[in-house]
Scaffold this motif. Sequence first.
Motif, PDB file in Angstrom:
ATOM      1  N   VAL A   1      11.410   9.304  -6.686  1.00 22.15           N
ATOM      2  CA  VAL A   1      12.383   8.954  -5.934  1.00 22.15           C
ATOM      3  C   VAL A   1      12.694   7.593  -5.865  1.00 22.15           C
ATOM      4  CG1 VAL A   1      11.473  10.552  -4.134  1.00 22.15           C
ATOM      5  CG2 VAL A   1      10.641   8.336  -4.133  1.00 22.15           C
ATOM      6  N   SER A   2      14.064   7.324  -5.485  1.00 23.13           N
ATOM      7  CA  SER A   2      14.719   5.973  -5.922  1.00 23.13           C
ATOM      8  C   SER A   2      13.881   4.721  -5.313  1.00 23.13           C
ATOM      9  CB  SER A   2      16.188   6.001  -5.312  1.00 23.13           C
ATOM     10  OG  SER A   2      16.092   6.211  -3.962  1.00 23.13           O
ATOM     11  N   THR A   3      13.153   4.852  -4.281  1.00 23.20           N
ATOM     12  CA  THR A   3      12.495   3.784  -3.614  1.00 23.20           C
ATOM     13  C   THR A   3      11.199   3.376  -4.572  1.00 23.20           C
ATOM     14  OG1 THR A   3      13.148   4.452  -1.449  1.00 23.20           O
ATOM     15  CG2 THR A   3      11.342   2.717  -1.824  1.00 23.20           C
ATOM     16  N   ALA A   4      10.726   4.195  -5.311  1.00 24.73           N
ATOM     17  CA  ALA A   4       9.544   4.022  -6.254  1.00 24.73           C
ATOM     18  C   ALA A   4       9.814   3.443  -7.401  1.00 24.73           C
ATOM     19  CB  ALA A   4       8.829   5.294  -6.460  1.00 24.73           C
ATOM     20  N   LYS A   5      11.040   3.298  -7.719  1.00 24.39           N
ATOM     21  CA  LYS A   5      11.509   2.771  -8.932  1.00 24.39           C
ATOM     22  C   LYS A   5      11.300   1.056  -8.800  1.00 24.39           C
ATOM     23  CE  LYS A   5      16.181   1.585  -7.800  1.00 24.39           C
ATOM     24  NZ  LYS A   5      17.893   2.036  -8.248  1.00 24.39           N
ATOM     25  N   TYR A   6      11.036   0.552  -7.725  1.00 22.17           N
ATOM     26  CA  TYR A   6      10.841  -0.662  -7.821  1.00 22.17           C
ATOM     27  C   TYR A   6       9.391  -1.220  -8.172  1.00 22.17           C
ATOM     28  CZ  TYR A   6      15.048  -1.271  -5.196  1.00 22.17           C
ATOM     29  OH  TYR A   6      16.463  -1.037  -4.729  1.00 22.17           O
ATOM     30  N   ASP A   7       8.391  -0.162  -7.830  1.00 24.46           N
ATOM     31  CA  ASP A   7       6.820  -0.533  -7.993  1.00 24.46           C
ATOM     32  C   ASP A   7       6.545  -0.007  -9.368  1.00 24.46           C
ATOM     33  OD1 ASP A   7       6.586  -2.069  -5.473  1.00 24.46           O
ATOM     34  OD2 ASP A   7       6.420   0.072  -4.506  1.00 24.46           O
ATOM     35  N   LEU A   8       7.034   1.113  -9.791  1.00 25.18           N
ATOM     36  CA  LEU A   8       6.587   1.931 -10.952  1.00 25.18           C
ATOM     37  C   LEU A   8       6.885   1.373 -12.175  1.00 25.18           C
ATOM     38  CD1 LEU A   8       5.219   4.575 -10.702  1.00 25.18           C
ATOM     39  CD2 LEU A   8       7.143   5.699 -11.427  1.00 25.18           C
ATOM     40  N   PRO A   9       7.893   0.577 -12.611  1.00 27.33           N
ATOM     41  CA  PRO A   9       7.970   0.123 -14.024  1.00 27.33           C
ATOM     42  C   PRO A   9       6.760  -0.794 -14.180  1.00 27.33           C
ATOM     43  CG  PRO A   9      10.096  -0.228 -12.655  1.00 27.33           C
ATOM     44  CD  PRO A   9       9.066   0.261 -11.834  1.00 27.33           C
ATOM     45  N   ALA A  10       5.997  -1.399 -13.692  1.00 25.97           N
ATOM     46  CA  ALA A  10       4.905  -2.189 -13.869  1.00 25.97           C
ATOM     47  C   ALA A  10       3.792  -1.109 -14.252  1.00 25.97           C
ATOM     48  CB  ALA A  10       4.499  -3.074 -12.451  1.00 25.97           C
ATOM     49  N   LEU A  11       3.600  -0.246 -13.687  1.00 25.87           N
ATOM     50  CA  LEU A  11       2.560   0.772 -14.033  1.00 25.87           C
ATOM     51  C   LEU A  11       2.887   1.289 -15.494  1.00 25.87           C
ATOM     52  CD1 LEU A  11       1.849   2.582 -10.540  1.00 25.87           C
ATOM     53  CD2 LEU A  11       0.715   0.822 -11.728  1.00 25.87           C
ATOM     54  N   ILE A  12       4.333   1.680 -15.491  1.00 23.02           N
ATOM     55  CA  ILE A  12       4.691   2.383 -16.770  1.00 23.02           C
ATOM     56  C   ILE A  12       4.552   1.158 -17.960  1.00 23.02           C
ATOM     57  CG2 ILE A  12       6.715   3.250 -18.146  1.00 23.02           C
ATOM     58  CD1 ILE A  12       7.895   4.313 -15.514  1.00 23.02           C
ATOM     59  N   GLY A  13       4.700   0.103 -17.646  1.00 28.39           N
ATOM     60  CA  GLY A  13       4.615  -1.206 -18.935  1.00 28.39           C
ATOM     61  C   GLY A  13       2.995  -0.978 -19.090  1.00 28.39           C
ATOM     62  N   ALA A  14       2.138  -0.925 -18.178  1.00 32.03           N
ATOM     63  CA  ALA A  14       0.774  -1.085 -18.292  1.00 32.03           C
ATOM     64  C   ALA A  14       0.296   0.249 -19.475  1.00 32.03           C
ATOM     65  CB  ALA A  14       0.063  -1.271 -17.250  1.00 32.03           C
ATOM     66  N   PHE A  15       0.964   1.504 -18.972  1.00 31.99           N
ATOM     67  CA  PHE A  15       0.601   2.585 -19.654  1.00 31.99           C
ATOM     68  C   PHE A  15       1.064   2.447 -21.021  1.00 31.99           C
ATOM     69  CE2 PHE A  15       1.999   6.986 -20.968  1.00 31.99           C
ATOM     70  CZ  PHE A  15       1.007   7.525 -20.914  1.00 31.99           C
ATOM     71  N   SER A  16       2.274   1.946 -21.063  1.00 30.68           N
ATOM     72  CA  SER A  16       3.207   2.028 -22.316  1.00 30.68           C
ATOM     73  C   SER A  16       2.222   1.070 -23.273  1.00 30.68           C
ATOM     74  CB  SER A  16       4.324   1.641 -22.457  1.00 30.68           C
ATOM     75  OG  SER A  16       5.163   2.685 -21.728  1.00 30.68           O
ATOM     76  N   ALA A  17       1.690  -0.172 -22.764  1.00 32.38           N
ATOM     77  CA  ALA A  17       1.079  -1.053 -23.510  1.00 32.38           C
ATOM     78  C   ALA A  17      -0.296  -0.454 -24.178  1.00 32.38           C
ATOM     79  CB  ALA A  17       0.776  -2.246 -22.956  1.00 32.38           C
ATOM     80  N   ALA A  18      -0.699   0.196 -23.502  1.00 29.46           N
ATOM     81  CA  ALA A  18      -1.985   1.007 -23.659  1.00 29.46           C
ATOM     82  C   ALA A  18      -2.003   2.085 -24.857  1.00 29.46           C
ATOM     83  CB  ALA A  18      -2.823   1.334 -22.690  1.00 29.46           C
TER      84      ALA A  18
END
Length: 289
Positions: free
Chosen positions: A93-110
């Motif tokens: 949902v659109s509101t989650a797009k503010y917090d989720l990129p940091a989690l995606i970034g950590a996942f992608s780095a790993a």
Amino acid sequence: MQIFQEVARALSYTRAAEALNLTQPAVFAQVRQLEDQVGAPLIERMGKTLYLTEAGETVLQAARAILAEVDDMEMRLADLRGLARGRLRLAVVSTAKYDLPALIGAFSAAHPGIEVALTVGNRQELLARFAANADDLYILGTPPEGLDADSEVYAENPLVVIAPPDHPLAGRDCRVEDLARYPYLTREEGSGTRRAVERCFAEAGVAPVSRIELGANEAVKQGVMAGMGLAVLSRGTVALELRHGYLVELAVEGFPLIRHWHVAWPRARRRSLAAEAFLAVLRGGALSA
């Protein structure tokens, strides 16, 4: 079939083209080519509205089944390779797009070999995607209702009342009844935030003096900063503006409204290794290969 499925979902060549990152003529041509192969019209227009023909409904059911089999094959092949390669499809949902990129970034780095595809929409749009089995995981404020889904809470999502710094209620203790004396800026119909706030006003037995629907979070924030009225948004959505003093959080009895972020997935769908790994990130687990 992928293109036709998206057109059938959106009932719009333009919106389907945007979702697929293609041009509208290319999408139209692909659907026409499929119609030529089938030997029957699949989509017809009545006025400005598109609708599926009987043949279109039949092809759509087959396309969903075939594409689901392809997805399952790709997932099994990716699992054989471990987390070295693969694809993770997230819908939020659109509101989650503010917090989720940091989690995606950590996942992608790993897991640099995992391609992450992120789709952002409101709750109604995500539920439509869920029903079409379009993604691996879904991030929502409230679990899907009436769908065969599993879900779990992974974080709090506090909703706060925001105002410009010079608002008469700024720096005061107030109640929901006090908010009703001012215009209220709201998200679009179908927004989970809007549903929660409307329920809060209804329980207090009041309604705002006027309501202005601005839709997206960014538009609501800009409207509040311009002095158009008050709003209720996720604290994560306005963290930057609060930190720099462009907005203030009002001290309202009963606020913040504590909601929660949920991650959901189709119960019948086997989760891929990539989906399991991202679930571990949401749960605060180790980012291990």
